[in-house]
Design an enzyme around this catalytic site. Structure first.
Site, PDB file in Angstrom:
ATOM      1  N   ASP A  42       4.858  -4.339   5.453  1.00 50.41           N
ATOM      2  CA  ASP A  42       6.071  -3.522   5.369  1.00 50.41           C
ATOM      3  C   ASP A  42       6.419  -2.802   6.672  1.00 50.41           C
ATOM      4  OD1 ASP A  42       6.703  -3.981   2.615  1.00 50.41           O
ATOM      5  OD2 ASP A  42       4.944  -2.804   2.108  1.00 50.41           O
ATOM      6  N   HIS A  82      -4.159  -1.125   3.597  1.00 50.19           N
ATOM      7  CA  HIS A  82      -4.095  -2.184   2.595  1.00 50.19           C
ATOM      8  C   HIS A  82      -5.401  -2.208   1.815  1.00 50.19           C
ATOM      9  CE1 HIS A  82      -3.460  -6.086   0.734  1.00 50.19           C
ATOM     10  NE2 HIS A  82      -2.176  -5.861   0.986  1.00 50.19           N
TER      11      HIS A  82
HETATM   12  N1  CMC Z   1      -1.742   6.762   5.578  1.00 52.95           N
HETATM   13  C1  CMC Z   1      -2.717   7.673   5.650  1.00 52.95           C
HETATM   14  N2  CMC Z   1      -3.904   7.574   5.039  1.00 52.95           N
HETATM   15  C2  CMC Z   1      -4.104   6.489   4.314  1.00 52.95           C
HETATM   16  C3  CMC Z   1      -3.135   5.483   4.177  1.00 52.95           C
HETATM   17  C4  CMC Z   1      -1.927   5.637   4.850  1.00 52.95           C
HETATM   18  N3  CMC Z   1      -0.960   4.725   4.783  1.00 52.95           N
HETATM   19  N4  CMC Z   1      -3.608   4.503   3.376  1.00 52.95           N
HETATM   20  C5  CMC Z   1      -4.846   4.892   3.004  1.00 52.95           C
HETATM   21  N5  CMC Z   1      -5.136   6.083   3.571  1.00 52.95           N
HETATM   22  C6  CMC Z   1      -6.395   6.821   3.485  1.00 52.95           C
HETATM   23  C7  CMC Z   1      -6.525   7.560   2.157  1.00 52.95           C
HETATM   24  O1  CMC Z   1      -6.003   8.862   2.248  1.00 52.95           O
HETATM   25  C8  CMC Z   1      -8.023   7.551   1.963  1.00 52.95           C
HETATM   26  O2  CMC Z   1      -8.580   8.512   2.811  1.00 52.95           O
HETATM   27  P1  CMC Z   1      -9.829   9.422   2.326  1.00 52.95           P
HETATM   28  O3  CMC Z   1     -10.984   8.476   2.224  1.00 52.95           O
HETATM   29  O4  CMC Z   1      -9.967  10.474   3.362  1.00 52.95           O
HETATM   30  O5  CMC Z   1      -9.430   9.984   0.984  1.00 52.95           O
HETATM   31  C9  CMC Z   1      -8.439   6.176   2.508  1.00 52.95           C
HETATM   32  O6  CMC Z   1      -7.448   5.857   3.495  1.00 52.95           O
HETATM   33  C10 CMC Z   1      -8.473   5.078   1.446  1.00 52.95           C
HETATM   34  O7  CMC Z   1      -7.209   5.091   0.777  1.00 52.95           O
HETATM   35  P2  CMC Z   1      -6.965   4.564  -0.693  1.00 52.95           P
HETATM   36  O8  CMC Z   1      -5.764   5.236  -1.252  1.00 52.95           O
HETATM   37  O9  CMC Z   1      -8.244   4.638  -1.479  1.00 52.95           O
HETATM   38  O10 CMC Z   1      -6.669   3.030  -0.412  1.00 52.95           O
HETATM   39  P3  CMC Z   1      -6.057   2.007  -1.441  1.00 52.95           P
HETATM   40  O11 CMC Z   1      -6.681   0.719  -1.160  1.00 52.95           O
HETATM   41  O12 CMC Z   1      -6.160   2.549  -2.823  1.00 52.95           O
HETATM   42  O13 CMC Z   1      -4.503   2.015  -1.061  1.00 52.95           O
HETATM   43  C11 CMC Z   1      -2.437   1.423  -0.123  1.00 52.95           C
HETATM   44  C12 CMC Z   1      -3.861   0.965  -0.446  1.00 52.95           C
HETATM   45  C13 CMC Z   1      -1.674   0.253   0.462  1.00 52.95           C
HETATM   46  C14 CMC Z   1      -1.735   1.881  -1.410  1.00 52.95           C
HETATM   47  C15 CMC Z   1      -2.498   2.582   0.899  1.00 52.95           C
HETATM   48  O14 CMC Z   1      -3.070   2.132   2.114  1.00 52.95           O
HETATM   49  C16 CMC Z   1      -1.155   3.235   1.136  1.00 52.95           C
HETATM   50  O15 CMC Z   1      -0.778   4.151   0.390  1.00 52.95           O
HETATM   51  N6  CMC Z   1      -0.379   2.782   2.184  1.00 52.95           N
HETATM   52  C17 CMC Z   1       0.939   3.315   2.425  1.00 52.95           C
HETATM   53  C18 CMC Z   1       1.940   2.606   1.530  1.00 52.95           C
HETATM   54  C19 CMC Z   1       2.149   1.175   1.966  1.00 52.95           C
HETATM   55  O16 CMC Z   1       2.343   0.881   3.128  1.00 52.95           O
HETATM   56  N7  CMC Z   1       2.141   0.261   0.983  1.00 52.95           N
HETATM   57  C20 CMC Z   1       2.366  -1.168   1.214  1.00 52.95           C
HETATM   58  C21 CMC Z   1       1.133  -1.971   1.025  1.00 52.95           C
HETATM   59  S1  CMC Z   1       1.244  -3.675   1.650  1.00 52.95           S
HETATM   60  C22 CMC Z   1       2.482  -4.455   0.727  1.00 52.95           C
HETATM   61  C23 CMC Z   1       2.407  -4.242  -0.725  1.00 52.95           C
HETATM   62  O17 CMC Z   1       1.402  -4.561  -1.353  1.00 52.95           O
HETATM   63  O18 CMC Z   1       3.398  -3.797  -1.295  1.00 52.95           O
END
Ligand code: CMC
Length: 391
Positions: A325, A268
């Site tokens: 989720d 998140h």
């Molecule tokens: N699985 C694996 N690695 C992850 C995940 C994940 N679910 N989420 C983040 N990371 C890693 C990402 O690869 C990165 O690693 P590195 O530093 O090595 O490149 C690090 O964690 C930071 O990730 P980010 O993409 O910069 O984080 P963000 O804040 O931009 O993304 C997120 C937040 C929710 C989009 C992401 O955690 C994600 O894609 N989660 C999976 C999809 C998901 O469950 N979404 C629902 C979110 S909660 C309800 C909603 O808002 O809809």
């Protein structure tokens, strides 16, 4: 052009001030209008929570009844809107149908395209919150080739939705109290989450002075993707693959670590210790399956997968925990909701939040059109090349 702060994904940009929802991601705290999510989850219904988010206070008994009455009054769709469903192919995604039909509410209610009084706002808000349920259920019925079921004003908000989803001619669907409570809790926990992508989209569209129906319809589109409201469907697909033997839990985590795909329902932008909504939903999924005697093997897989990820350095280092989720799909499955409807369910729940934010922005006299800047990385100025001289 002046100094531009570069903040990709707006991780550190406050785009507005808001008094609706408070999130403290370090400590896993979520409050709607000052009320802890845990208290609301334990005591309030979705409709009381919707009132709280939209009007700022919990309703009195009389106010709650007034909202219930107006929701019942508004539950029918104009028959003209019914014809919109004919235009979609039967395998059309219900999120596409939902956003299109919510936007189409505008032309059917031209008096509410501009909102100038509290009464107009209440009517518009009630129309959307009530009708979105009918639209969602009919999108599902259309895909199933089943006749549309009209809403029944005698039923509560959640019972009525399940009735429109699952009743068949001459046989009304009778959900258990546990199912109704679980659905109300699901909606309540999704009702707002401050400036996430879809809420920011609603506020951005509103900032052009677009109407409430169009703004909320844009929110539905923003919610659709797999990183946002589509993640709940992604979780179930992933758990199902593990269940079907296509990959083991360890293989799944290894492939996530190789960045082949993301662990859906994990991570998140704001929560860095735990997501309080996931904690409540994990318990609710347990309770609901226990009370209905329904044993969903995907819950056991989810628990095992979450434990394995949370004891793995890759996930702990990056502060990745189950989000809202991760467990919600288990509840939706037990309510007979198919996977492609999961983001639609999220949208129904999020509606009060989007409406509250739209109104807050609409009332903000200091509000300005949202207009982010960029860092330009394209060509330097160059001379036009006539068509005949282009290679
Ligand atoms: N699985 C694996 N690695 C992850 C995940 C994940 N679910 N989420 C983040 N990371 C890693 C990402 O690869 C990165 O690693 P590195 O530093 O090595 O490149 C690090 O964690 C930071 O990730 P980010 O993409 O910069 O984080 P963000 O804040 O931009 O993304 C997120 C937040 C929710 C989009 C992401 O955690 C994600 O894609 N989660 C999976 C999809 C998901 O469950 N979404 C629902 C979110 S909660 C309800 C909603 O808002 O809809």
């Amino acid at each position: 052009t002046g100094y531009i702060t570069y903040d990709p994904g707006y991780a550190n940009t406050g785009s507005c001030s808001s008094s609706i929802t408070f999130v403290d991601g370090e400590n896993g705290i979520l409050r709607y209008r000052g009320y802890p999510i845990e208290d609301l989850a334990a005591h309030a219904t979705f409709i009381e929570t919707a009132y709280l988010l939209i009007f700022g206070e919990l309703p009195t008994r009389a106010e709650r009844q007034e909202l219930r009455d107006i929701l019942s009054e508004q539950e029918l769709l104009h028959e003209g809107l019914r014809h919109h469903f004919e235009g979609f192919p039967s395998n059309g995604h219900p999120m596409a149908i939902l956003s299109a039909v919510v936007n189409a509410l505008g032309p059917y209610h031209p008096d509410l395209l501009e909102i100038t009084s509290k009464e107009d706002f209440l009517r518009a808000a009630a129309k959307i919150i009530s009708k979105v349920r009918t639209i969602a259920a009919w999108a599902f019925r259309k895909a199933q080739g089943l006749p549309f079921v009209y809403p029944d004003p005698k039923l509560s908000y959640c019972r009525n939705f399940l009735h429109m989803m699952h009743s068949i001619p001459y046989k009304q669907f009778e959900p258990t109290d546990a199912q109704v409570r679980a659905l109300s809790l699901f909606f309540l926990l999704h009702a707002d989450h401050e400036q996430n992508c879809s809420c920011s989209t609603v506020r951005m569209v509103q900032s052009t002075e677009a109407n409430l129906f169009a703004s909320v319809s844009a929110g539905i589109c923003a919610l659709w993707g797999r990183l946002h409201g589509g993640a709940n469907a992604g979780v179930i697909e992933m758990l199902q693959n593990i269940h079907d033997g296509d990959l083991s839990i360890q293989e799944c985590l290894e492939r996530v670590k190789k960045k082949e795909f993301r662990l859906m329902g994990f991570g998140h932008r704001i929560y860095k210790s735990f997501d309080p909504r996931a904690k409540i939903l994990r318990q609710a999924a347990h309770d609901m399956l226990a009370s209905t005697g329904n044993d969903d093997p995907l819950l056991d897989i989810a628990l095992e997968l979450a434990d394995a990820a949370m004891s793995d350095e890759y996930f702990t280092e990056r502060k990745l925990y189950p989000n809202v989720d991760f467990y919600s799909g288990i509840i939706l499955r037990a309510l007979g909701i198919p996977v492609n409807m999961f983001p639609v369910m999220f949208a129904i729940g999020r509606m009060p939040g989007w409406i509250a934010h739209w109104n807050e922005a609409n009332m903000d006299e200091a509000g300005r059109i949202h207009r982010p800047r960029q860092i330009y990385t394209g060509n330097k100025p160059r001379k036009y090349i006539p068509l005949d001289s282009r290679l």
